[in-house]
Motif scaffolding. Structure first.
Motif, PDB file in Angstrom:
ATOM      1  N   ILE A 260       0.723  -1.239   0.116  1.00  0.00           N
ATOM      2  CA  ILE A 260       0.045  -0.188  -0.017  1.00  0.00           C
ATOM      3  C   ILE A 260       0.822   1.351   0.223  1.00  0.00           C
ATOM      4  O   ILE A 260       1.904   1.319   0.654  1.00  0.00           O
ATOM      5  N   THR A 261       0.332   2.159  -0.873  1.00  0.00           N
ATOM      6  CA  THR A 261       1.427   3.512  -0.990  1.00  0.00           C
ATOM      7  C   THR A 261       0.607   4.545  -0.527  1.00  0.00           C
ATOM      8  O   THR A 261      -0.837   4.646  -0.652  1.00  0.00           O
ATOM      9  N   THR A 262       1.146   5.776  -0.563  1.00  0.00           N
ATOM     10  CA  THR A 262       0.400   7.004  -0.519  1.00  0.00           C
ATOM     11  C   THR A 262      -0.032   7.561  -1.944  1.00  0.00           C
ATOM     12  O   THR A 262       0.628   8.355  -2.439  1.00  0.00           O
ATOM     13  N   GLY A 263      -0.986   7.105  -2.266  1.00  0.00           N
ATOM     14  CA  GLY A 263      -1.367   7.368  -3.734  1.00  0.00           C
ATOM     15  C   GLY A 263      -0.913   6.586  -4.706  1.00  0.00           C
ATOM     16  O   GLY A 263       0.213   6.036  -4.540  1.00  0.00           O
ATOM     17  N   GLY A 264      -1.419   6.758  -5.979  1.00  0.00           N
ATOM     18  CA  GLY A 264      -0.872   6.090  -7.017  1.00  0.00           C
ATOM     19  C   GLY A 264       0.472   6.781  -7.380  1.00  0.00           C
ATOM     20  O   GLY A 264       1.365   6.034  -7.979  1.00  0.00           O
TER      21      GLY A 264
ATOM     22  N   SER B 291      -4.658   2.553  -7.525  1.00  0.00           N
ATOM     23  CA  SER B 291      -5.036   3.440  -6.970  1.00  0.00           C
ATOM     24  C   SER B 291      -6.709   3.473  -6.704  1.00  0.00           C
ATOM     25  O   SER B 291      -7.263   2.927  -7.338  1.00  0.00           O
ATOM     26  N   PHE B 292      -7.063   3.875  -5.402  1.00  0.00           N
ATOM     27  CA  PHE B 292      -8.441   4.080  -5.061  1.00  0.00           C
ATOM     28  C   PHE B 292      -9.207   5.288  -5.402  1.00  0.00           C
ATOM     29  O   PHE B 292     -10.015   5.046  -5.366  1.00  0.00           O
ATOM     30  N   SER B 293      -8.396   6.158  -5.946  1.00  0.00           N
ATOM     31  CA  SER B 293      -8.730   7.606  -6.161  1.00  0.00           C
ATOM     32  C   SER B 293      -9.921   7.453  -7.071  1.00  0.00           C
ATOM     33  O   SER B 293     -11.055   8.307  -6.653  1.00  0.00           O
ATOM     34  N   LYS B 294      -9.822   7.198  -8.445  1.00  0.00           N
ATOM     35  CA  LYS B 294     -10.818   7.040  -9.329  1.00  0.00           C
ATOM     36  C   LYS B 294     -11.903   6.241  -9.018  1.00  0.00           C
ATOM     37  O   LYS B 294     -13.095   6.158  -9.383  1.00  0.00           O
ATOM     38  N   ARG B 295     -11.562   4.911  -8.867  1.00  0.00           N
ATOM     39  CA  ARG B 295     -12.400   3.731  -8.810  1.00  0.00           C
ATOM     40  C   ARG B 295     -13.724   4.100  -7.669  1.00  0.00           C
ATOM     41  O   ARG B 295     -14.779   3.641  -8.056  1.00  0.00           O
ATOM     42  N   TYR B 296     -13.147   4.710  -6.802  1.00  0.00           N
ATOM     43  CA  TYR B 296     -14.468   4.915  -5.778  1.00  0.00           C
ATOM     44  C   TYR B 296     -14.595   6.500  -5.581  1.00  0.00           C
ATOM     45  O   TYR B 296     -15.188   6.723  -4.424  1.00  0.00           O
ATOM     46  N   SER B 297     -14.139   7.428  -6.303  1.00  0.00           N
ATOM     47  CA  SER B 297     -14.079   8.677  -6.279  1.00  0.00           C
ATOM     48  C   SER B 297     -13.663   9.089  -4.818  1.00  0.00           C
ATOM     49  O   SER B 297     -14.422   9.835  -4.172  1.00  0.00           O
ATOM     50  N   GLU B 298     -12.474   9.044  -4.460  1.00  0.00           N
ATOM     51  CA  GLU B 298     -12.099   9.177  -3.042  1.00  0.00           C
ATOM     52  C   GLU B 298     -10.497   9.540  -3.344  1.00  0.00           C
ATOM     53  O   GLU B 298      -9.737   9.200  -2.557  1.00  0.00           O
ATOM     54  N   CYS B 299     -10.337  10.475  -4.319  1.00  0.00           N
ATOM     55  CA  CYS B 299      -9.006  11.015  -4.566  1.00  0.00           C
ATOM     56  C   CYS B 299      -8.083  11.635  -3.360  1.00  0.00           C
ATOM     57  O   CYS B 299      -7.164  11.308  -3.256  1.00  0.00           O
ATOM     58  N   GLY B 300      -9.012  12.119  -2.404  1.00  0.00           N
ATOM     59  CA  GLY B 300      -8.226  12.687  -1.147  1.00  0.00           C
ATOM     60  C   GLY B 300      -7.713  11.649   0.064  1.00  0.00           C
ATOM     61  O   GLY B 300      -7.244  12.141   0.785  1.00  0.00           O
ATOM     62  N   ILE B 301      -7.985  10.489  -0.055  1.00  0.00           N
ATOM     63  CA  ILE B 301      -7.589   9.590   0.750  1.00  0.00           C
ATOM     64  C   ILE B 301      -6.147   9.231   0.385  1.00  0.00           C
ATOM     65  O   ILE B 301      -5.623   8.646   1.565  1.00  0.00           O
TER      66      ILE B 301
END
Length: 398
Positions: free
Chosen positions: A94-98, A233-243
């Motif tokens: 797990i990383t800090t964003g893509g 990354s989880f950002s786009k898949r679940y609309s949570e770019c800020g996590i």
């Protein structure tokens, strides 16, 4: 004055954000700006994720393990298995964003002076991360006229030198929205196997596929387990770019060990982000399918709207939520800046990302823009209308 590093001075400003001061100034004048410049989804984050954030029961917000919580990595492993890819939790970091996934993979796999081949245009931050790692980018040009399909193997192999260490792709692609076919992916597998190269595959838009097409991940390719490094990354898949939660996924043990060293140096990925991400993994197709249908509708609205503007050409994206458009202007950078500084129609204007910042090849993309169709339909239709009006008035219209 003390001088900053040549490394940082060699990194260009983001083409996605560099016009932000002009947009801020337009808003200060009372102009409404429609943002088509950045891939920030407006889709609601899953309720399960929001509820997990609201109901955190910890009394101490502690460090997590440097590789991320095991429970999250187990959920990510289950997610990959639903796509026909078997990765154990130990093969997921797990990383800090893509973004950190990209940078850490570069640092773990490449030495200063090494070369990577990537498509041109490409995601602009790859160029910045390559510069930070001291890596030379060798671009392979793709064209709007071909819907940004990959060139044949011979063109890739002409770029390979003794310094070449990797090929980097984004699939589905940012900025072009192209999706690589089984034939194209097999071509890449054959090249990296033959030349003993890494294949970095950024797959953050994996869900966003339109039409009757199949998605082929680098993780589906046979015989290249040690070559493939998936960036996610989880950002786009679940609309949570800020996590700010991403992942490096690979079966190459040395790569994972190298990335973990970097992860230990930065201590841990975000605690709160991991809690939200783990809750998001429980979300199934009941969330994703309506999202994909919505983006598919927006894609149609955008492509049809652009097609009605004289002189505009547009590639039809098969994935992600971006489209590249060729405009009848002298210079897209100047045009995009002019839209914010000098143009308004009924108190509104539009903001786009000039495509030149996504190209590494000098002079390429000078009349192209990247458009993110992340606005709801009425706003998207309004933005396309504003673009048409702006083109009519622009002094450098061709």
């Amino acid at each position: 004055m003390v001088k900053t590093s040549d490394r940082i001075n060699g990194i260009a400003n983001s083409p996605i954000r560099k016009l932000t001061p002009l947009a801020d100034a337009a808003k200060a004048r009372g102009v409404k700006v429609y943002h088509l410049n950045i891939g920030q989804p407006d889709i609601r984050t899953p309720d399960a994720a929001l509820d997990a954030l609201k109901h955190i029961d910890r009394t101490v917000l502690e460090y997590s393990p440097s590789q991320g919580f095991l429970s999250l990595r187990e959920k990510v492993s289950e997610y990959y298995s639903r796509y026909g890819m078997e990765y154990s939790p130990d093969q997921i970091l797990i990383t800090t964003g893509g973004s950190e996934a990209v940078l850490f993979s570069f640092l773990a796999c490449l030495d200063p002076g090494d070369e990577i081949i990537t498509t041109d245009p490409t995601y602009a931050n790859y160029i910045a991360f390559a510069a930070a790692a001291g890596v030379t980018v060798r671009p392979i040009l793709t064209r709007i006229e071909d819907n940004f399909a990959l060139p044949p193997a011979e063109e890739f192999e002409r770029l390979i030198t003794p310094a070449t260490k990797a090929i980097l792709i984004c699939n589905p692609n940012n900025p072009s929205g192209s999706l690589y076919s089984a034939r194209e992916m097999q071509m890449l597998a054959d090249i990296v196997r033959r030349h003993d190269l890494f294949l970095f595959s950024d797959e953050v838009y994996r869900e966003f596929i339109y039409g009757d097409v199949s998605y082929i991940s680098a993780g589906h390719l046979e015989g290249v387990d040690s070559n493939v490094v998936i960036l996610d990354s989880f950002s786009k898949r679940y609309s949570e770019c800020g996590i700010r939660i991403g992942a490096v996924v690979s079966r190459n043990r040395q790569v994972l060990e190298g990335v973990l060293k970097l992860g230990q140096a930065r201590l841990s990925p975000p605690l709160l982000g991991q809690i939200v991400a783990e809750a998001s993994c429980s979300v199934g197709r009941e969330y994703l399918d309506p999202v994909i249908r919505e983006y598919s509708h927006r894609r149609r609205v955008l492509v049809e709207g652009l097609g009605k503007i004289p002189g505009v050409t547009v590639s039809v994206p098969s994935g992600a939520f971006y489209a590249m458009a060729g405009l009848p202007v002298d210079d897209a950078d100047r045009f995009c800046a002019w839209c914010l500084s000098d143009f308004e129609f009924e108190g509104e204007t539009v903001m786009m990302a000039p495509a030149s910042g996504f190209y590494f090849t000098p002079g390429a993309g000078l009349r192209e823009v990247r458009i993110a169709y992340v606005l709801e339909t009425k706003s998207l239709e309004r933005a396309v209308m504003l673009l048409s009006k702006a083109l009519e008035r622009y002094p450098g219209h061709l």
